[in-house]
Write a protein that holds these residues in place. Structure first.
Motif, PDB file in Angstrom:
ATOM      1  N   ASP A 348      46.761  37.377  48.042  1.00  0.00           N
ATOM      2  CA  ASP A 348      46.016  36.970  46.387  1.00  0.00           C
ATOM      3  C   ASP A 348      45.281  38.337  46.038  1.00  0.00           C
ATOM      4  N   PRO A 349      43.798  38.900  47.284  1.00  0.00           N
ATOM      5  CA  PRO A 349      42.531  39.652  47.236  1.00  0.00           C
ATOM      6  C   PRO A 349      43.059  41.154  46.563  1.00  0.00           C
ATOM      7  N   HIS A 350      44.261  41.279  47.073  1.00  0.00           N
ATOM      8  CA  HIS A 350      44.922  42.747  47.003  1.00  0.00           C
ATOM      9  C   HIS A 350      45.032  43.226  45.793  1.00  0.00           C
ATOM     10  N   PHE A 351      46.242  42.048  45.156  1.00  0.00           N
ATOM     11  CA  PHE A 351      46.920  42.128  44.101  1.00  0.00           C
ATOM     12  C   PHE A 351      46.145  41.890  42.830  1.00  0.00           C
ATOM     13  N   LEU A 352      44.888  40.612  43.413  1.00  0.00           N
ATOM     14  CA  LEU A 352      43.721  40.056  42.613  1.00  0.00           C
ATOM     15  C   LEU A 352      43.137  41.274  41.634  1.00  0.00           C
ATOM     16  N   PHE A 353      42.777  42.214  42.469  1.00  0.00           N
ATOM     17  CA  PHE A 353      41.405  43.358  42.519  1.00  0.00           C
ATOM     18  C   PHE A 353      42.616  43.725  41.480  1.00  0.00           C
ATOM     19  N   ASN A 354      43.908  45.184  42.084  1.00  0.00           N
ATOM     20  CA  ASN A 354      44.148  46.094  40.994  1.00  0.00           C
ATOM     21  C   ASN A 354      44.710  45.061  39.880  1.00  0.00           C
ATOM     22  N   VAL A 355      45.464  43.920  39.553  1.00  0.00           N
ATOM     23  CA  VAL A 355      45.849  42.394  38.466  1.00  0.00           C
ATOM     24  C   VAL A 355      44.160  43.399  37.633  1.00  0.00           C
ATOM     25  N   LEU A 356      42.636  42.916  37.942  1.00  0.00           N
ATOM     26  CA  LEU A 356      41.997  42.763  37.333  1.00  0.00           C
ATOM     27  C   LEU A 356      41.550  44.218  36.918  1.00  0.00           C
ATOM     28  N   ILE A 374      45.703  38.544  31.012  1.00  0.00           N
ATOM     29  CA  ILE A 374      45.004  36.922  31.506  1.00  0.00           C
ATOM     30  C   ILE A 374      46.081  35.864  31.815  1.00  0.00           C
ATOM     31  N   THR A 375      46.735  35.380  30.754  1.00  0.00           N
ATOM     32  CA  THR A 375      47.628  34.205  30.320  1.00  0.00           C
ATOM     33  C   THR A 375      48.358  34.615  31.669  1.00  0.00           C
ATOM     34  N   GLN A 376      49.134  35.682  31.494  1.00  0.00           N
ATOM     35  CA  GLN A 376      49.984  35.734  32.444  1.00  0.00           C
ATOM     36  C   GLN A 376      49.427  35.475  34.196  1.00  0.00           C
ATOM     37  N   LEU A 377      48.257  36.151  34.387  1.00  0.00           N
ATOM     38  CA  LEU A 377      47.221  35.937  35.914  1.00  0.00           C
ATOM     39  C   LEU A 377      46.871  33.940  36.637  1.00  0.00           C
ATOM     40  N   ALA A 378      46.872  33.451  34.942  1.00  0.00           N
ATOM     41  CA  ALA A 378      46.194  32.039  35.493  1.00  0.00           C
ATOM     42  C   ALA A 378      47.209  31.204  35.952  1.00  0.00           C
ATOM     43  N   LYS A 379      48.953  31.845  34.825  1.00  0.00           N
ATOM     44  CA  LYS A 379      50.058  31.241  35.209  1.00  0.00           C
ATOM     45  C   LYS A 379      50.473  31.364  37.028  1.00  0.00           C
ATOM     46  N   TYR A 380      50.424  32.773  37.302  1.00  0.00           N
ATOM     47  CA  TYR A 380      50.597  32.936  38.434  1.00  0.00           C
ATOM     48  C   TYR A 380      49.753  32.552  39.430  1.00  0.00           C
ATOM     49  N   LEU A 381      48.875  32.005  39.351  1.00  0.00           N
ATOM     50  CA  LEU A 381      47.612  31.211  39.733  1.00  0.00           C
ATOM     51  C   LEU A 381      48.297  29.981  40.717  1.00  0.00           C
ATOM     52  N   ARG A 382      48.352  29.012  39.114  1.00  0.00           N
ATOM     53  CA  ARG A 382      48.737  28.084  39.083  1.00  0.00           C
ATOM     54  C   ARG A 382      49.768  27.685  39.842  1.00  0.00           C
ATOM     55  N   LYS A 383      51.256  28.756  39.682  1.00  0.00           N
ATOM     56  CA  LYS A 383      52.585  28.411  40.548  1.00  0.00           C
ATOM     57  C   LYS A 383      52.237  28.743  42.230  1.00  0.00           C
ATOM     58  N   ASN A 384      51.629  29.312  42.093  1.00  0.00           N
ATOM     59  CA  ASN A 384      51.284  30.402  43.843  1.00  0.00           C
ATOM     60  C   ASN A 384      50.547  28.339  44.511  1.00  0.00           C
ATOM     61  N   MET A 385      50.343  28.318  44.105  1.00  0.00           N
ATOM     62  CA  MET A 385      49.397  27.260  44.408  1.00  0.00           C
ATOM     63  C   MET A 385      50.379  25.804  44.709  1.00  0.00           C
ATOM     64  N   GLN A 386      50.855  25.736  43.712  1.00  0.00           N
ATOM     65  CA  GLN A 386      51.834  24.843  43.302  1.00  0.00           C
ATOM     66  C   GLN A 386      53.068  24.613  44.366  1.00  0.00           C
ATOM     67  N   ASN A 387      53.575  26.152  44.688  1.00  0.00           N
ATOM     68  CA  ASN A 387      54.921  26.532  45.654  1.00  0.00           C
ATOM     69  C   ASN A 387      54.165  26.592  46.365  1.00  0.00           C
ATOM     70  N   ILE A 404      57.206  36.224  36.109  1.00  0.00           N
ATOM     71  CA  ILE A 404      55.190  36.231  35.681  1.00  0.00           C
ATOM     72  C   ILE A 404      54.705  37.603  37.233  1.00  0.00           C
ATOM     73  N   TYR A 405      55.078  37.569  38.100  1.00  0.00           N
ATOM     74  CA  TYR A 405      54.545  38.568  38.959  1.00  0.00           C
ATOM     75  C   TYR A 405      54.932  39.511  37.977  1.00  0.00           C
ATOM     76  N   LEU A 406      56.265  39.890  38.062  1.00  0.00           N
ATOM     77  CA  LEU A 406      57.306  41.103  37.525  1.00  0.00           C
ATOM     78  C   LEU A 406      56.057  41.784  36.532  1.00  0.00           C
ATOM     79  N   ASN A 407      55.891  40.676  35.254  1.00  0.00           N
ATOM     80  CA  ASN A 407      54.953  41.020  33.898  1.00  0.00           C
ATOM     81  C   ASN A 407      53.950  41.583  34.751  1.00  0.00           C
ATOM     82  N   LEU A 408      52.714  40.756  35.874  1.00  0.00           N
ATOM     83  CA  LEU A 408      51.879  41.209  35.287  1.00  0.00           C
ATOM     84  C   LEU A 408      52.028  42.535  36.243  1.00  0.00           C
ATOM     85  N   VAL A 409      52.656  42.528  37.442  1.00  0.00           N
ATOM     86  CA  VAL A 409      52.377  43.716  37.864  1.00  0.00           C
ATOM     87  C   VAL A 409      53.493  45.633  37.178  1.00  0.00           C
ATOM     88  N   LYS A 410      54.256  45.112  35.999  1.00  0.00           N
ATOM     89  CA  LYS A 410      54.600  46.132  34.861  1.00  0.00           C
ATOM     90  C   LYS A 410      53.416  46.223  33.634  1.00  0.00           C
TER      91      LYS A 410
END
Length: 537
Positions: A348-356, A374-387, A404-410
């Motif tokens: 998460d820290p490395h990925f979040l740093f790049n997205v932010l 921001i919306t996609q990031l919120a969904k990603y974090l929510r999914k991450n915690m659920q999974n 969702i992850y790929l949307n953020l990367v693209k």
């Protein structure tokens, strides 16, 4: 002489029938199988003393001129003697029990014969004692040949020599000599042959009983292994579910009419009849009593035979070992789940740093795009915690997380990344361990495509196969060495792949078929199989 031989063989046949009944007794078989020379020895001595005395009582009264038929001998007088099968009991006692047993049985049989009287009472007192000592000395020679054809030949020879010794003592000690000689000429050959044959036939019976026991034992051992193989996977389930399925298997595969499982004062499973006749199969783990299966039978004889007792004791031990194995797997799985959380915390820290950073740069130039990210990031974090908190999720849910992850990367790298989807819609409701596909996609991008000069692509496939659902993640990146657990590989990458493989092995075993195909400069394909016969849709 031939008529006397026939009569002798008939009397020996009666004793052999008795010997067959004796051979069915567990204590006697245990002693005769050389499983402990001192165990049950007095029981053995008493039994074969009775056998030898029975041989005397069932004999034929004879004189130097002939014999008379009688069903039972109580006493003899004058110049009478007895053509007996006494030697069989004495010789068998010595051959199996050694000198001590042979001497005791011979002494008892000799004293008994002496008080019956007759002019050969003295040699018939001494002969059984010497026969018992002689056959006892021959025990070790027979023991080496036990249950081979040579044991039958050896036992016949010992019986032949022992009975011949008795004839010799009659000639040496009985008076007058002429009557003793006439007696030996009359009964010598029939009695020697009949008694030698009786000893040999006893060995034939014993060998057949031993072989039958082995066959029955092998059958029960195979049955125990079948039950153990069937129940191994049950222990991976919660205890209350496992004992129900195992209890049902015990009723199906054994002769038990009812089964319960009790843990302390709680009965977790009960099915079938409850009778007064039961046996317990305790389940232990690290010196702790987990509980016990109690198996009920119609009669006490149904479970107190040696074979049934052996299989039930063996099953109890196997169940304890299976529970220990399942518990070890559960502990390993808990560790694996902790590793998943560590993997996410590491990611998460490395990925979040790049997205932010990307969102920061878009706020001024493209506010709408930044809001979407921001919306996609919120969904990603929510999914991450659920999974992370779920052991199994559907393939569809896992792919939503991947998308969702790929949307953020693209949003960060734009058209440099192409994503291809090949999905069989009929397979998306099967469950898989959480965070299995997303880390594979992440590895493809970070370690395969990120530093490429040209555009890269990632293809995610879910395909229905004969052996299950195959899931694969392919890329056209720089490739890698397939030994992903090598310490020289990047730590995060190796940890993620190893973690995924271990979790797949836990849930599906070798059927998961986790594979990596990679060529330097060509790309990588990572795939695994979700067997369709595991779990629920």
């Amino acid at each position: 002489m031939l008529y006397l031989l026939a009569e002798q063989v008939e009397r020996v046949g009666f004793l052999i029938a008795m010997a067959f009944l004796f051979s069915r007794q567990q204590k006697l078989r245990h002693f005769m199988h050389y499983q402990g020379e001192n165990q049950n020895i007095w029981y053995f001595i008493c039994l074969f003393s009775f056998f030898a005395i029975l041989g005397t009582y069932s004999g034929l009264p004879v004189t130097d001129i002939g014999f008379r038929e009688t069903p039972w001998i109580h006493k003899i007088t004058g110049w009478e003697a007895i053509a007996t099968a006494r030697t069989i009991g004495v010789v068998i006692a010595g051959l199996f029990g050694g000198v001590r047993a042979g001497l005791c049985v011979g002494l008892i049989a000799g004293i008994h014969r002496y008080f019956l009287g007759g002019f050969v009472a003295l040699p018939c007192l001494i002969a059984p004692i010497l026969q018992g000592v002689f056959s006892g000395l021959m025990k070790n020679s027979l023991k080496k040949r036990y249950r081979h054809i040579s044991s039958i030949q050896m036992s016949f020879l010992v019986g032949f020599l022992a009975e011949s010794l008795q004839m010799l003592l009659i000639l040496l000690l009985a008076h007058p000599f002429d009557k003793a000689l006439s007696l030996v000429l009359l009964i010598g050959i029939p009695q020697i042959l009949a008694n030698s044959l009786g000893v040999a036939v006893f060995f034939v019976i014993l060998i057949q009983v031993a072989l039958e026991e082995e066959r029955i034992g092998a059958h029960y051992a195979q049955k125990a292994l079948q039950i153990a193989e069937m129940t191994l996977s049950y222990w991976r389930k919660p205890l209350n579910v496992a004992v129900c399925e195992i209890g049902q298997a015990l009723i199906r595969e054994t002769e038990a009419v009812g089964v319960t499982f009790q843990q302390k004062q709680n009965i977790l499973f009960q099915q079938g009849e409850i009778t007064p006749f039961g046996i317990d199969l305790p389940i232990g783990y690290r010196k702790h009593n987990i509980g016990f299966f109690r198996m009920f039978y119609k009669r006490v004889q149904d479970y107190q035979t040696a074979e049934v007792t052996a299989i039930l004791n063996g099953l109890g031990q196997l169940f304890s070992q299976q529970y220990a194995l399942a518990e070890a797997e559960r502990q390993a799985h808990l560790v694996t789940n902790a590793e998943i959380k560590a993997l996410q915390a590491q990611m998460d820290p490395h990925f979040l740093f790049n997205v932010l950073n990307t969102i920061k740069s878009l706020i001024r130039t493209s506010p709408d795009e930044s809001r979407k990210m921001i919306t996609q990031l919120a969904k990603y974090l929510r999914k991450n915690m659920q999974n992370v908190n779920q052991d199994l999720i559907t393939i569809k849910e896992e792919l939503e997380h991947v998308e969702i992850y790929l949307n953020l990367v693209k949003a960060r790298i734009g058209e440099r990344l192409q994503v291809k989807w090949e999905l069989d819609e009929n397979c998306l409701d099967y469950t898989i361990p959480s965070l299995t596909i997303q880390p594979l996609v992440e590895n493809s991008i970070i370690h395969g495509i990120r530093n490429m000069r040209s555009n890269g692509w990632v293809k995610i496939s879910v395909t229905n196969m004969i052996n299950g659902v195959q899931i694969s993640v392919a890329d056209n990146g720089k490739g890698m060495e397939t030994d992903f657990v090598n310490e020289d590989r990047e730590e995060h990458m190796g940890f993620a792949l190893t973690n995924i493989q271990q979790r797949l092995l836990y849930h599906y075993g070798e059927k998961s078929n986790f594979t990596i195909e990679s060529q330097i400069g060509e790309g990588t394909i990572v795939s695994f199989v979700r067997p369709v016969d595991e779990g629920l849709r």
